[in-house]
Each structure stands twice: as structure tokens, then as C-alpha cells.
Design a protein around this motif. Structure first.
Motif, PDB file in Angstrom:
ATOM      1  N   ILE A  89      -0.143 -42.269 -60.333  1.00 35.07           N
ATOM      2  CA  ILE A  89      -0.391 -40.933 -60.861  1.00 35.07           C
ATOM      3  C   ILE A  89       0.950 -40.306 -61.196  1.00 35.07           C
ATOM      4  CG2 ILE A  89      -2.564 -40.554 -59.619  1.00 35.07           C
ATOM      5  CD1 ILE A  89      -0.902 -38.830 -57.606  1.00 35.07           C
ATOM      6  N   GLU A  90       0.911 -39.261 -61.979  1.00 34.13           N
ATOM      7  CA  GLU A  90       2.130 -38.485 -62.245  1.00 34.13           C
ATOM      8  C   GLU A  90       2.369 -37.543 -61.064  1.00 34.13           C
ATOM      9  OE1 GLU A  90       4.175 -39.031 -64.643  1.00 34.13           O
ATOM     10  OE2 GLU A  90       2.929 -40.297 -65.915  1.00 34.13           O
ATOM     11  N   TYR A  91       3.618 -37.236 -60.799  1.00 37.28           N
ATOM     12  CA  TYR A  91       3.973 -36.373 -59.672  1.00 37.28           C
ATOM     13  C   TYR A  91       3.240 -35.031 -59.732  1.00 37.28           C
ATOM     14  CZ  TYR A  91       6.721 -33.864 -56.212  1.00 37.28           C
ATOM     15  OH  TYR A  91       7.093 -33.140 -55.112  1.00 37.28           O
ATOM     16  N   ASN A  92       3.074 -34.473 -60.922  1.00 31.64           N
ATOM     17  CA  ASN A  92       2.443 -33.157 -61.034  1.00 31.64           C
ATOM     18  C   ASN A  92       0.949 -33.178 -60.719  1.00 31.64           C
ATOM     19  OD1 ASN A  92       1.373 -34.302 -63.330  1.00 31.64           O
ATOM     20  ND2 ASN A  92       2.484 -32.999 -64.759  1.00 31.64           N
ATOM     21  N   GLN A  93       0.359 -34.347 -60.498  1.00 31.80           N
ATOM     22  CA  GLN A  93      -1.036 -34.438 -60.086  1.00 31.80           C
ATOM     23  C   GLN A  93      -1.208 -34.256 -58.579  1.00 31.80           C
ATOM     24  OE1 GLN A  93      -1.672 -38.227 -62.627  1.00 31.80           O
ATOM     25  NE2 GLN A  93      -3.720 -37.465 -62.161  1.00 31.80           N
ATOM     26  N   LEU A  94      -0.119 -34.347 -57.825  1.00 31.16           N
ATOM     27  CA  LEU A  94      -0.203 -34.183 -56.375  1.00 31.16           C
ATOM     28  C   LEU A  94      -0.592 -32.748 -56.036  1.00 31.16           C
ATOM     29  CD1 LEU A  94       3.010 -36.097 -55.272  1.00 31.16           C
ATOM     30  CD2 LEU A  94       0.649 -36.852 -54.961  1.00 31.16           C
TER      31      LEU A  94
END
Length: 173
Positions: A89-94
Motif C-alpha cells: 500500500i502507499e504510506y498515505n493509506q495508513l
């Protein structure tokens, strides 16, 4: 070495085999709990240099195994094509965490400084063990393993990119 947590996708699992005839895949999840991987509907599948976006359409558990059905993956043959691929996943999905909380990925690249103010290494991995987590750091050509326990980990400062530990350089030899 990774410069910061947002530089590249974060691997959160791996596809280990196909399951059945209708495109389901068996997944080894790196999230805690393992089913948390299903909170990310849009995922990236492949290797770091060649990732393809998929949507998790359904999931199930069977005998402690996590099973996913990916959009566009409708047959056993299509499922076989992604065996061994990472799930990222992309970091901003956390999910945003409250103050004082952080993800392991946030710690990669941080300096380890002992309570006397001497730098003793740079974090490049964190391992989960049965007893406690362990920081894996590098100091010159030496790999350092430091237990993540309250007596050792004194403070994490993400803004200063530093972890203060009660650890001495002479523990390295």
C-alpha cells in the motif's frame, strides 16, 4: 537504505498460493491482526519495481489461512500469475495514529542515540520475536540488535528522527 517512510510502497503481505478454481489466493499477512490487511480495499500487487493495482473484492479465513479474491482474478490460472507477489500500500493509506504512536516503517532510518548523547547506529529493520520486538541497526560495519523493552527504549522522536536508548557502544563488541 530507505530515506523515509513515504518514499516507496509499504509491503503488508505476500501471496503464497492459489486457492480453489475461482481466482482466490492464500495470503501471508504482515499486519496485526492478519485480517487487518483487508481494511485496504485498493492494494498494489507485484514486486517493488512492477506493481499493479488491485481491489480486494472479498476475503475469508479457512484453517487460520487468510484468503483474498482480487478484482480481475477470476480463475486458478489468473491466481497462479500472482503467486509470490508482494501486497503493498502507499504510506498515505495508513490510518493516522494518535500522538505518541507510530508505525514500524516510521522508525526506519532513524538514528539511535544513547542516553549519553552518542550516536550508536541507524535503524534499518525491526523484527518481531516471541518475547519482544527487536531493533536491527547498523553501526559502521556492525549489525546491532536492541530489544524493544521499556528499560532500553527511552524515547522516540520522529521530528528529530531519533530514538534514545539506554545502550552503550561497548555493548557492540
Amino acid at each position: 537504505m530507505k530515506v523515509g517512510p513515504t518514499d516507496s510502497p509499504i509491503v503488508i503481505g505476500r501471496i503464497v498460493s492459489h486457492h480453489g478454481l475461482k481466482g482466490w489466493v492464500k495470503v501471508k499477512s504482515f499486519t496485526r491482526p492478519p485480517e487487518q490487511i483487508t481494511e485496504y480495499q485498493d492494494i498494489l500487487v507485484g514486486k517493488q519495481d512492477r506493481l499493479t493495482q488491485f481491489r480486494i473484492e472479498d476475503y475469508n479465513t479457512q484453517n487460520r489461512n487468510l484468503l483474498l479474491r482480487l478484482g480481475g482474478c477470476q480463475s486458478r490460472e489468473q491466481a497462479e500469475s500472482v503467486i509470490g507477489a508482494d501486497i503493498a500500500i502507499e504510506y498515505n493509506q495508513l490510518t493516522k495514529l494518535s500522538a505518541g504512536k507510530f508505525y514500524w516503517i516510521d522508525l526506519i532510518g532513524l538514528s539511535l542515540v544513547n542516553v549519553q548523547g552518542k550516536e550508536i547506529g541507524t535503524v534499518y529493520n525491526i523484527m518481531e520475536t516471541g518475547a519482544n520486538d527487536v531493533i536491527v541497526a547498523q553501526y559502521e560495519q556492525i549489525e546491532i540488535l536492541i530489544p524493544w523493552i521499556p528499560d532500553v527504549i527511552r524515547r522516540v522522536n520522529l521530528e528529530e528522527r531519533m530514538i534514545v536508548v539506554d545502550w552503550q557502544r561497548d555493548y557492540l563488541s
